[in-house]
Enzyme design. Structure first.
Site, PDB file in Angstrom:
ATOM      1  N   GLY A  93       0.789  -1.231   0.000  1.00 37.11           N
ATOM      2  CA  GLY A  93       0.000   0.000   0.000  1.00 37.11           C
ATOM      3  C   GLY A  93       0.815   1.271   0.000  1.00 37.11           C
ATOM      4  CD  GLU A  94       6.653   2.940  -1.113  1.00 37.38           C
ATOM      5  OE1 GLU A  94       7.477   3.873  -1.152  1.00 37.38           O
ATOM      6  OE2 GLU A  94       6.962   1.745  -1.082  1.00 37.38           O
TER       7      GLU A  94
END
Length: 290
Positions: A93-94
């Site tokens: 989920g960067e």
């Protein structure tokens, strides 16, 4: 609930099957509580990025669009993190984390899961590969990390990421190119097809020069291959004398197929290779080994 401890240290193929992304999405959507799956709110400043993240380039326009959406509607899908002795470390989920920072949020929804280092690395690489989020240089560097840090063979990497062995080998060969040329590929100035023939050239300065010429002249992949082949003939006048002109077409077919230098003499074809890895690649191209 499956015992998480029994899963640790196993390859993701044995755990997730072929589709890592769908399993991660199930965890993020709260559809499974495997691997811990504890939902919480975390301070954004307390979340460190995934040290195994292969992506180095993020589209700023898309990040800004996501940040605007988060400001208006909030964050729908939590990020995945794991807890370490140094705090929380991002698993997946960067883009959401970066966009949330841009949106000015102090906290972010997260799900705390239990993954070991090898699983963290595999997730970071496989998820991005499955979503086609990586450019070819990032993909190659990711595979190299799996080999160096997990001690995997090229065949094992191919099985883990559901790619052919030849695909892994061809990408890893790109890491032999000068950094300047690798950066041109990362910046989408040149494609993998443009630079693949350059791997057979020994002189790094010559590789950079030819790569720049391909870019400046806006050559197609086929034109780039012809350029490299023609330069090879000019650099090796002795070989040129040996080559019978009537075999030129056969020679070009071999070189296009095998991406290496070929010598054709009456009753003899010589295939040149740089090392054992290159030889294996050629054997795979010929269908001799899988």
């Amino acid at each position: 609930m499956v015992d998480d401890k029994n899963r640790l240290g196993r390859g993701l193929g044995a755990i997730f099957g072929d589709d890592v992304s769908s399993v991660l999405e199930d965890i993020q959507q709260g559809n499974t509580d495997e691997f811990g799956g504890v939902k919480t709110m975390l301070k954004i400043k307390d979340v460190r990025t995934n040290p195994y993240q292969p992506r180095r380039h993020f589209d700023e326009d898309k990040l800004n669009e996501l940040a605007e959406s988060i400001q208006t509607h909030g964050l729908f899908t939590p990020i995945l993190v794991r807890e370490t002795s140094k705090g929380y470390e991002l698993v997946a989920g960067e883009r959401r984390l970066r966009a949330s920072k841009k949106a000015g949020l102090d906290e972010i929804a997260a799900i705390v899961v239990s993954f070991d280092d090898s699983q963290m690395m595999e997730i970071a690489i496989i998820e991005n590969v499955q979503r086609e989020d990586l450019n070819v240089m990032e993909e190659a560097q990711g595979y190299q990390s799996l080999i160096e840090k997990l001690g995997l063979t090229q065949e094992e990497v191919a099985n883990r990421v559901s790619k052919s062995r030849s695909h892994i080998t061809n990408l890893l060969r790109l890491l032999k190119l000068p950094k300047q040329v690798q950066e041109m590929v990362s910046a989408n100035k040149l494609t993998m097809g443009h630079v693949r023939p350059l791997v057979t050239i020994q002189d790094e300065k010559e590789i950079v020069r030819i790569a720049q010429e391909i870019y400046d002249r806006k050559l197609s992949v086929r034109e780039a291959e012809k350029l490299v082949n023609s330069l090879g003939k000019e650099e090796k006048p002795v070989d040129k004398k040996k080559d019978n002109p009537e075999y030129n077409y056969v020679k070009s077919l071999f070189e296009k197929k095998l991406q290496t230098r070929i010598s054709v003499d009456p009753h003899k074809v010589t295939i040149h290779f740089t090392d054992d890895e290159d030889l294996n690649r050629i054997l795979e191209s010929l269908g001799i080994i899988e």
